[in-house]
Structure formats: structure tokens, C-alpha cells
Design a protein around this motif. Structure first.
Motif, PDB file in Angstrom:
ATOM      1  N   ARG A 193      -7.330  11.618  -1.313  1.00 49.05           N
ATOM      2  CA  ARG A 193      -6.808  11.121  -2.580  1.00 49.05           C
ATOM      3  C   ARG A 193      -5.564  10.295  -2.295  1.00 49.05           C
ATOM      4  NH1 ARG A 193      -8.485  16.436  -5.360  1.00 49.05           N
ATOM      5  NH2 ARG A 193      -6.642  17.377  -4.439  1.00 49.05           N
ATOM      6  N   TYR A 194      -5.425   9.198  -3.033  1.00 47.00           N
ATOM      7  CA  TYR A 194      -4.290   8.302  -2.787  1.00 47.00           C
ATOM      8  C   TYR A 194      -3.708   7.839  -4.121  1.00 47.00           C
ATOM      9  CZ  TYR A 194      -1.824   3.894  -2.041  1.00 47.00           C
ATOM     10  OH  TYR A 194      -0.893   2.889  -2.082  1.00 47.00           O
ATOM     11  N   THR A 195      -2.387   7.789  -4.176  1.00 52.58           N
ATOM     12  CA  THR A 195      -1.674   7.239  -5.330  1.00 52.58           C
ATOM     13  C   THR A 195      -0.543   6.361  -4.820  1.00 52.58           C
ATOM     14  OG1 THR A 195      -2.145   9.194  -6.667  1.00 52.58           O
ATOM     15  CG2 THR A 195      -0.383   7.748  -7.427  1.00 52.58           C
ATOM     16  N   GLY A 196      -0.468   5.140  -5.328  1.00 53.26           N
ATOM     17  CA  GLY A 196       0.587   4.214  -4.931  1.00 53.26           C
ATOM     18  C   GLY A 196       1.293   3.640  -6.145  1.00 53.26           C
ATOM     19  N   THR A 197       2.624   3.597  -6.085  1.00 49.93           N
ATOM     20  CA  THR A 197       3.438   3.044  -7.159  1.00 49.93           C
ATOM     21  C   THR A 197       4.363   1.989  -6.575  1.00 49.93           C
ATOM     22  OG1 THR A 197       3.401   5.176  -8.304  1.00 49.93           O
ATOM     23  CG2 THR A 197       5.044   3.574  -9.028  1.00 49.93           C
ATOM     24  N   PHE A 198       4.381   0.803  -7.194  1.00 51.94           N
ATOM     25  CA  PHE A 198       5.156  -0.321  -6.674  1.00 51.94           C
ATOM     26  C   PHE A 198       6.200  -0.753  -7.700  1.00 51.94           C
ATOM     27  CE2 PHE A 198       1.059  -0.198  -4.699  1.00 51.94           C
ATOM     28  CZ  PHE A 198       1.273  -0.522  -3.368  1.00 51.94           C
TER      29      PHE A 198
ATOM     30  N   GLY B  71      -8.797   2.623  -8.741  1.00 49.96           N
ATOM     31  CA  GLY B  71      -8.289   2.083  -9.993  1.00 49.96           C
ATOM     32  C   GLY B  71      -6.999   1.322  -9.747  1.00 49.96           C
ATOM     33  N   VAL B  72      -6.834   0.216 -10.465  1.00 48.22           N
ATOM     34  CA  VAL B  72      -5.643  -0.628 -10.329  1.00 48.22           C
ATOM     35  C   VAL B  72      -5.088  -0.911 -11.712  1.00 48.22           C
ATOM     36  CG1 VAL B  72      -4.689  -2.783  -9.444  1.00 48.22           C
ATOM     37  CG2 VAL B  72      -6.643  -1.716  -8.281  1.00 48.22           C
ATOM     38  N   GLN B  73      -3.802  -0.633 -11.905  1.00 48.76           N
ATOM     39  CA  GLN B  73      -3.108  -0.975 -13.140  1.00 48.76           C
ATOM     40  C   GLN B  73      -2.056  -2.023 -12.807  1.00 48.76           C
ATOM     41  OE1 GLN B  73      -3.766   0.421 -16.349  1.00 48.76           O
ATOM     42  NE2 GLN B  73      -2.541  -1.360 -16.942  1.00 48.76           N
TER      43      GLN B  73
ATOM     44  N   ALA C 206      -7.856  23.197   1.093  1.00 46.21           N
ATOM     45  CA  ALA C 206      -6.623  22.860   1.802  1.00 46.21           C
ATOM     46  C   ALA C 206      -6.343  21.376   1.618  1.00 46.21           C
ATOM     47  CB  ALA C 206      -6.743  23.204   3.286  1.00 46.21           C
ATOM     48  N   SER C 207      -5.114  21.076   1.245  1.00 43.80           N
ATOM     49  CA  SER C 207      -4.704  19.677   1.105  1.00 43.80           C
ATOM     50  C   SER C 207      -3.300  19.512   1.665  1.00 43.80           C
ATOM     51  CB  SER C 207      -4.749  19.241  -0.366  1.00 43.80           C
ATOM     52  OG  SER C 207      -3.809  19.970  -1.131  1.00 43.80           O
ATOM     53  N   TYR C 208      -3.027  18.297   2.116  1.00 46.21           N
ATOM     54  CA  TYR C 208      -1.728  18.028   2.749  1.00 46.21           C
ATOM     55  C   TYR C 208      -1.192  16.704   2.220  1.00 46.21           C
ATOM     56  CZ  TYR C 208       1.810  17.554   6.413  1.00 46.21           C
ATOM     57  OH  TYR C 208       2.991  17.416   7.103  1.00 46.21           O
ATOM     58  N   PRO C 209      -0.465  16.761   1.079  1.00 49.71           N
ATOM     59  CA  PRO C 209       0.084  15.513   0.530  1.00 49.71           C
ATOM     60  C   PRO C 209       1.155  14.937   1.456  1.00 49.71           C
ATOM     61  CG  PRO C 209       0.135  17.320  -1.077  1.00 49.71           C
ATOM     62  CD  PRO C 209      -0.147  17.926   0.248  1.00 49.71           C
ATOM     63  N   ILE C 210       0.989  13.672   1.784  1.00 48.15           N
ATOM     64  CA  ILE C 210       1.944  12.978   2.658  1.00 48.15           C
ATOM     65  C   ILE C 210       2.615  11.889   1.840  1.00 48.15           C
ATOM     66  CG2 ILE C 210       2.231  11.635   4.768  1.00 48.15           C
ATOM     67  CD1 ILE C 210      -0.401  12.934   5.752  1.00 48.15           C
ATOM     68  N   LEU C 211       3.925  11.953   1.727  1.00 50.58           N
ATOM     69  CA  LEU C 211       4.689  10.970   0.963  1.00 50.58           C
ATOM     70  C   LEU C 211       5.262   9.924   1.899  1.00 50.58           C
ATOM     71  CD1 LEU C 211       6.030   9.941  -1.657  1.00 50.58           C
ATOM     72  CD2 LEU C 211       7.932  11.514  -1.165  1.00 50.58           C
ATOM     73  N   ALA C 212       4.965   8.666   1.612  1.00 51.07           N
ATOM     74  CA  ALA C 212       5.516   7.548   2.379  1.00 51.07           C
ATOM     75  C   ALA C 212       6.205   6.603   1.409  1.00 51.07           C
ATOM     76  CB  ALA C 212       4.412   6.820   3.144  1.00 51.07           C
ATOM     77  N   THR C 213       7.430   6.231   1.710  1.00 47.14           N
ATOM     78  CA  THR C 213       8.190   5.340   0.826  1.00 47.14           C
ATOM     79  C   THR C 213       8.688   4.135   1.595  1.00 47.14           C
ATOM     80  OG1 THR C 213      10.259   6.521   1.245  1.00 47.14           O
ATOM     81  CG2 THR C 213       8.920   7.258  -0.626  1.00 47.14           C
ATOM     82  N   THR C 214       8.812   3.021   0.881  1.00 44.88           N
ATOM     83  CA  THR C 214       9.437   1.814   1.402  1.00 44.88           C
ATOM     84  C   THR C 214      10.522   1.397   0.414  1.00 44.88           C
ATOM     85  OG1 THR C 214       7.969   0.255   0.279  1.00 44.88           O
ATOM     86  CG2 THR C 214       7.200   1.156   2.379  1.00 44.88           C
ATOM     87  N   ALA C 215      11.119   0.277   0.660  1.00 38.83           N
ATOM     88  CA  ALA C 215      12.172  -0.191  -0.237  1.00 38.83           C
ATOM     89  C   ALA C 215      11.631  -0.558  -1.610  1.00 38.83           C
ATOM     90  CB  ALA C 215      12.888  -1.389   0.383  1.00 38.83           C
ATOM     91  N   THR C 216      10.341  -0.850  -1.707  1.00 35.51           N
ATOM     92  CA  THR C 216       9.785  -1.329  -2.979  1.00 35.51           C
ATOM     93  C   THR C 216       8.583  -0.534  -3.463  1.00 35.51           C
ATOM     94  OG1 THR C 216       8.381  -2.911  -1.800  1.00 35.51           O
ATOM     95  CG2 THR C 216      10.559  -3.683  -2.534  1.00 35.51           C
TER      96      THR C 216
END
Length: 750
Positions: free
Chosen positions: A558-563, A611-613, A487-497
Motif C-alpha cells: 500500500r502506498y500513499t503520497g502527499t505533495f 488513484g490521483v488527486q 504483518a505490515s511495516y509502514p515506512i515513512l519517507a519525506t523530502t523537502a516537498t
């Protein structure tokens, strides 16, 4: 108008382009110019001013051209450029040639071929339409310096005569003098190189040199045989000042659906006493090896191939640094693979040749002969109960001459890494899983798996088996059934950037205890590392010889962030829990796989990875396992890399805490790095190193310098490395290579 087979147009008739565009009779010559004079008495045509001639694929421009219809010759003067049908460009000030461009004579010419090689000569004569002889010529593949055209190219060959033969597509230089930076360094009576149209030409290749204390100075002279468009060979003879002549031969044959290569090397050693006593090298006179490789595309689905090597002794390839056979471990294999849509098949057999100078070393005898291993995977086309069903089959059959047994005198348990005799296992597994997304956004994935194993053995070391708790039964079977859910529950959070996805994950696998836990030979599941990459695996063992049993839960994030500024982040963190039944990772087996892994207790260690790109070409990665009670680091891997057009830098560190029940009884540290820098457009430096922080020694290091341009490459490197099993002293070597485009390579190794 047509005059004696010539189609003529000139500037006075520029308003009538139809004449130039009209299809001309075969063999006619089309000439255009600003001014045209025709002498009827002498049958001579004189064209001047922007003269252009087009005939049979030849194109020429000049300031002035005279055509004598009686002799059929063209005489051109001033800023001549002649483009031949094969792409050659000829530049000259005077040109005397027949009207079919087959024969002629030219003064002060320059030829540029399509592959940017250049020929310059005082004069030249063309005969038969195929052969051009240049007098006092210069041959080079280097471009002329734009800032200083008078400066000599990096390398060039000056020759008394240069013969360009269009039939056999060669360039022959007679009385040749090789110059580097304008200085003569070698004289050759003659030299033959293929022109740009012919990529392969029989003849001697550039020699190379090497030096070793026991072999002496070695000079290698190779000869290349272009036997046919689909077949060639290379024979090399190396003369060693201490050991005599080493002969190597390689034969290559291409087919419509594959290729075959045969290689052989051999020497009769003149002075084996130059080697250390009581070594294989010291004890042998006649030495050699043979090798065959092949690969064939049977059809669009199936591929068959092999790479087989046979040596006369344990160390020939490594001692003489035979290209492709100088590593400590040489692997022979034969394989058959098939891939089609949802089916995959792979069958391979292996033989491991361990090279060593010591005749009493048994590393090769303890290696298995694999005959064969077969993998088959199939995914059903149609869903069953809305889910995907897969079938996985593995057959492993191997034998070993000598067991690999470690009898420890301290409290550590003895280990049997390999049993001698025959060991066969057939495994089949069916798995079903379905992905369900609820209205609330929760992803639920139920699964079920059924596996069965059959073991048929003919093992000889029953005493060794008994000492590690194994069974000597010739035939055994086991099975495992698993029911699980994720069971997984992806939570999407967005900001202006930026945008972020945070996904909690929980897994539960219910299954009985592992049958015959630790009682069967473990060949393919000896290497075991628990980290973030294996956290959510249903079976965390690395191979088929062990099965994870008991009820277990895995929990993590698990976490994924895009800026918007170009940064990207990803991370995994979690822990595993043994809930019921027997913990397979706490059960002893032949090699104690699972001991000191962080999974041997009911509550596992913590594992994480990040990991950081970055937008400035920097990438970072770090993974670690933390003690569940003290949060001490038990294992860590860190790596970083930066790269742009000129600079590439990488660094890494690995730390593993002591695992006395599994492998090492002390902590291990290693730091490694590599870098390359293009100092200028042509010059670069590079290097790499690994450092054993526990032993305080460099395990390997290298540094080098390189140069590259359009016609020349140069490399020199110093390499130092130590045997990982014996860090007492390093082996070092210096290698250098020169590569001249269109000519070949020169190499030296010490």
C-alpha cells in the motif's frame, strides 16, 4: 410630549433622545421628523422632512405626513416605504391610511414580499387590516433588470384585480393574463397562489402533457388538497386521446415520529388494441396499482418502515410511466433497524416485481420472496486478551415460485441461479483480533474466527440440484474455524516537498477445507470480482452462502503520497496464494462463483489500483487484474473526472475478458462519459452516454439544455436507452419542464 395618543419627536429635540427611547403606552404611535407643525384648531399634525413612523410593528418613512386626529387618518406623500409586521415592503408616492394601518388607499404602489415576489398596481385599497385589493396589478417573482428597469420581467401575470388576503394568506388574481418575455401566452379567469407565509394552499397545480404512440396525447391536471398542517393529498386526472382517463391519488400524513404515504392509480383502457398484440397491455382493460410507504422513528435507536406496491398486471406502472413506478424492477420492502453504540440490527423483507409487456415472461417468478433477512452485529465493550471481539449473525429465509436454471448445450456446466421452494440459512460468526506494534515499527495483527451455519430447506427441483452437484437434504450444517495473522511495516519517507508512506503487507489464514463446498444453494454470493479492494479480505466471497476454505496467503503493498503542490497519490498492488487444502474458488457451485476469477489457481493473478488527486480539480482512478503468466489485462476499470464552478466532465471505461465458466463467453467493453457546462450564469448544457464497444452500439445516451434564474427554470432533454438483454433497438424519449417560482411546474414527455 404626548398629543392625543401620539408620541412625537422631531429634529428640534434631537438632543433629547430619551423621549424616542422611552417605552410608549400600548397602541401609541411614535413619529420623528425634521419639522413638526401642530394646528390646535383643526387638530392636525403635519410632519415633513425625513419622516419616520413606528406603530404596532409597522414602520414607515416618507417626505411628508399629515395626521388628522379627528378622523384618525394618516396622509403620506413622497418616497413612501411602509414595512408591515409580516415583512412586506410597500413603496408608493401617495398613501391615505388609518392611524392603525388597518384601512387605507394608495396610488401607484409596489409591494415586495420577504420571498422576493412583487406586486405592482395603479392603485390599491386596504380594508379590515387584512385584505389589500390592487387595481390593474402585476404579479411576478422575477427581479427587475438593473440595467433596463423598463424591460418586462421574464414572466409576469397582469390582472384586473389582485387581492392579497392576510387571513387565509393567499393572492387571488382576477382576469389574469400570463406573459412570457412580455408576450401574453395564456388567459385565466382567476388564479389563486399562496403568499410567502403559506407554503401550502389547496387548488389546481400546473398541468403537464405527454405523448406516446399507444397512449396518444395526454394532458394531466392535478389538484392539491391542503387538508391540515400535517396532512395533504394530490389527485391528478390524465386524459389520453387513445386510452381514456387515468386517475392518480396520493395521500400524505405526518406524525410526530414519522410519516405515511398512500398512492393509487387506475384506468379503464378504451382502446387496448392500440398496443402490440400478445402483450399484457393488449390483453387488459381495467388496470391499476396501489402503494403505501411509511417510516417511523420508534425511539432514538429503532426505525420501522415499509414500501409496498401491488399491481393489477405485469406492466401497468411502466406503460403509463407512473411517477416512481416506471422502472423495470420495482421492489417492495418492510424493515426494522436498530443502532446503539456497539450494536446494529437490521431486518428486511423483499418482494421483486419485474415489469414486462410479455405475459409468458417468467422473470418475476424466478425472483425470490425474502421473508426476511436479518443482520445483527455486536462489538464487545471490554477487550479479551487485549483484543477486540465482534459477533456477526445473519438469518436469510426466502422462497421462489420457479427455479432459474440454465441448461447449456455446449461444454459449459449447467447453472442454477435460484432454487424453487423454501431455502433458510442461519449463520453466526465470532471474530477476535488484536493490533500489536513492535519497537521496530512492525504492526502485527493476529486474529481468530469461528463460524457456524444451519441450513433448513424444502426444495422442489431435486433433478436440477443433482445436475449441478447439489444435495437435496432438508437439513444440513457446517462450520469453519480460522486462525490468521497480518504483518505490515509502514515506512515513512519525506523530502523537502513531499511525504510518502510505503507499507508492505502480508497475511496468512489457516483453515480447513470448505464444508459441503458447492453443494448448497448459492443465493447471496453469486457476484464475485477479485480486485485490489478484496485482496486483503479474510473471506473474499461476496455473501454468506459460500465460505472461503483452505490455507491462503495475501501479499502486497500500500502506498500513499502527499505533495506540497497539491497532488495526492494512493496505490495498492498484490497477489494471493493458495498454500494448502481445497481451493474454494476452483470448486464448482450452483453458479460457478470463482471460476475465471483469477483466484482459481494456486497462484492468483496480479491486482492493482491507483488513484490521483490533482490540485486543478482533476481526479483519476484505475484498477486492473493482470494474468499471472502473460500479464495480459483480464479486467480493467478506469475513471477520470474534472469539475469546477462551470464545467464538470467525467469519463470511464470497463473491460472484462471472457469468463465462459462464470458468465459471458466473450470479451466485454464499455465506455461511458458525462458532462455539464454552465455556458452563462443562467444557461447550461449537459449530456451522458454509454457505448458497448463489443456490439458497437450506444446502450444509452442523453443530451439536454437548461436555464435557471431567480424566478424561472427550464429543462429539455433527449434520452435514448436500450434493454441490456436486447440491444437490437433503442427506446427514446424527449422531456421538457418549465418551473415558475411560486406558481408551479409544467412538464411534457414524449
Amino acid at each position: 410630549m404626548l398629543l392625543s395618543g401620539m408620541a412625537l419627536t422631531h429634529g428640534l429635540h434631537a438632543q433629547e433622545p430619551a423621549l424616542a427611547e422611552r417605552e410608549q403606552p400600548e397602541g401609541n404611535l411614535l413619529l420623528t421628523s425634521e419639522e413638526l407643525t401642530y394646528n390646535l384648531d383643526e387638530e392636525r399634525v403635519v410632519a415633513s422632512g425625513a419622516v419616520q413612523i413606528d406603530y404596532g410593528g409597522y414602520q414607515m418613512v416618507a417626505d411628508r405626513v399629515e395626521y388628522d386626529q379627528q378622523t384618525g387618518r394618516l396622509y403620506a406623500v413622497g418616497n413612501i416605504e411602509l414595512i408591515e409586521p409580516d415583512g412586506n415592503r410597500i413603496y408608493a408616492e401617495e398613501l391615505d391610511i388609518t392611524d392603525d394601518f388597518g384601512d387605507g388607499f394608495v396610488n401607484a404602489l409596489r409591494i415586495e414580499t420577504p420571498d422576493n415576489t412583487r406586486l405592482v398596481a395603479e392603485s390599491a385599497e386596504r380594508t379590515g387590516g387584512t385584505e389589500t385589493t390592487l387595481n390593474n396589478g402585476v404579479y411576478t417573482a422575477c427581479e427587475v433588470c438593473e440595467e433596463n428597469p423598463e424591460r418586462p420581467p421574464l414572466w409576469q401575470i397582469k390582472a384586473r384585480r389582485v387581492i392579497q388576503n392576510g387571513e387565509n394568506q393567499t393572492i387571488r388574481l382576477e382576469g389574469a393574463r400570463f406573459e412570457l418575455f412580455g408576450r401574453p401566452i395564456a388567459y385565466l379567469p382567476y388564479l389563486v397562489v399562496p403568499d410567502y407565509q403559506k407554503k401550502r394552499q389547496s387548488g389546481f397545480l400546473f398541468p403537464s402533457a405527454s405523448y406516446a404512440d399507444d397512449l396518444g396525447l395526454g394532458v394531466t391536471v392535478p389538484y392539491y388538497f391542503a387538508l391540515s398542517p400535517h396532512m395533504d393529498a394530490t389527485v391528478s386526472v390524465t386524459g389520453y386521446s387513445n386510452q381514456g382517463f387515468l386517475t392518480e391519488a396520493e395521500f400524505r400524513r405526518r406524525f410526530s415520529n414519522g410519516d405515511v404515504t398512500l398512492r393509487a392509480a387506475g384506468i379503464y383502457q378504451m382502446s387496448p388494441e392500440e398496443f402490440d398484440e400478445r402483450t399484457v397491455d393488449w390483453d387488459e382493460d381495467l388496470r391499476g396499482l396501489v402503494n403505501s410507504t411509511g417510516r417511523f422513528e420508534i425511539n432514538s435507536r429503532w426505525t420501522f418502515g415499509w414500501d409496498l406496491t401491488l399491481q393489477s398486471d405485469k406492466n401497468f406502472g411502466e406503460t403509463y410511466r407512473i411517477d416512481g413506478f416506471a422502472e423495470e424492477e420495482e421492489i417492495s420492502e418492510i424493515y426494522l433497524t436498530g443502532l446503539n453504540d456497539r450494536n446494529y440490527f437490521d431486518m428486511r423483507g423483499f418482494y421483486f416485481d419485474i415489469q414486462t409487456p410479455f405475459p409468458d415472461n417468467f422473470d418475476e417468478e424466478v425472483q425470490p420472496i425474502v421473508h426476511p433477512t436479518i443482520d445483527y452485529a455486536y462489538t464487545l465493550d471490554q477487550p479479551i486478551f487485549g483484543g477486540e471481539t465482534t459477533l456477526d449473525v445473519n438469518l436469510t429465509s426466502l422462497s421462489r415460485e420457479r427455479e432459474e436454471f440454465f441448461d447449456f448445450t455446449d461444454d459449459r456446466r449447467d447453472r442454477l441461479r435460484g432454487v424453487d421452494g423454501w431455502n433458510n440459512r442461519l449463520t453466526g460468526e465470532v471474530e477476535w483480533r488484536r493490533r500489536i506494534t513492535t519497537d521496530a515499527g512492525i504492526i502485527i495483527t493476529p486474529l481468530a474466527a469461528l463460524r457456524g451455519d444451519l441450513h433448513a430447506n424444502d426444495l422442489e427441483q431435486t433433478a436440477a440440484l443433482a445436475s449441478v452437484g447439489g444435495s437435496d437434504d432438508d437439513f444440513q450444517s457446517r462450520s469453519m474455524v480460522t486462525a490468521g495473522v497480518e504483518a505490515s511495516y509502514p515506512i515513512l519517507a519525506t523530502t523537502a516537498t513531499s511525504s510518502h508512506v510505503i507499507e508492505p503487507v502480508a497475511q496468512l489464514f489457516v483453515r480447513p477445507n470448505e464444508p459441503l463446498s458447492g453443494g448448497l444453494p448459492n443465493e447471496d454470493a453469486q457476484s464475485f470480482v477479485f480486485d485490489a479492494t478484496s485482496l486483503f479480505e479474510r473471506d473474499k466471497f461476496s455473501g454468506y452462502d459460500r465460505i472461503e476454505g483452505g490455507t491462503r496467503a495475501n501479499v502486497g503493498f500500500r502506498y500513499t503520497g502527499t505533495f506540497d503542490n497539491g497532488y495526492r497519490l494512493n496505490a495498492i498492488v498484490g497477489q494471493s496464494y493458495h498454500l494448502a487444502g481445497e481451493n474454494s474458488f476452483a470448486t464448482d457451485d450452483f453458479v460457478n462463483a470463482g471460476a475465471n476469477s483469477g483466484l482459481e489457481t494456486d497462484v492468483s493473478d496480479f491486482v492493482g489500483q491507483v488513484g490521483v488527486q490533482m490540485p486543478n480539480n482533476i481526479a483519476l482512478r484505475a484498477g486492473a487484474r493482470f494474468d499471472k503468466d502473460t500479464f495480459d489485462v483480464d479486467r480493467a476499470d478506469v475513471a477520470a473526472r474534472y469539475a469546477n464552478d462551470r464545467l464538470s466532465v467525467g469519463a470511464g471505461m470497463t473491460f472484462v475478458r471472457a469468463q465462459p465458466e462464470y458468465s459471458y463467453d466473450r470479451d466485454r467493453y464499455e465506455v461511458r462519459g458525462d458532462a455539464s457546462l454552465r455556458v452563462t450564469d443562467n444557461w447550461s448544457v449537459f449530456g451522458a452516454a454509454s457505448y458497448d464497444a463489443r456490439e458497437h452500439v450506444l446502450t444509452d445516451a442523453s443530451i439536454g439544455l437548461g436555464y435557471d434564474d431567480e424566478c424561472f427554470s427550464f429543462r429539455i432533454a433527449y434520452i435514448e436507452e436500450r434493454d441490456r438483454r436486447d440491444l437490437s433497438g433503442p427506446d427514446w424519449s424527449i422531456g421538457a419542464s418549465l418551473s415558475f417560482r411560486t406558481l408551479g411546474d409544467i412538464a411534457f414527455n414524449d
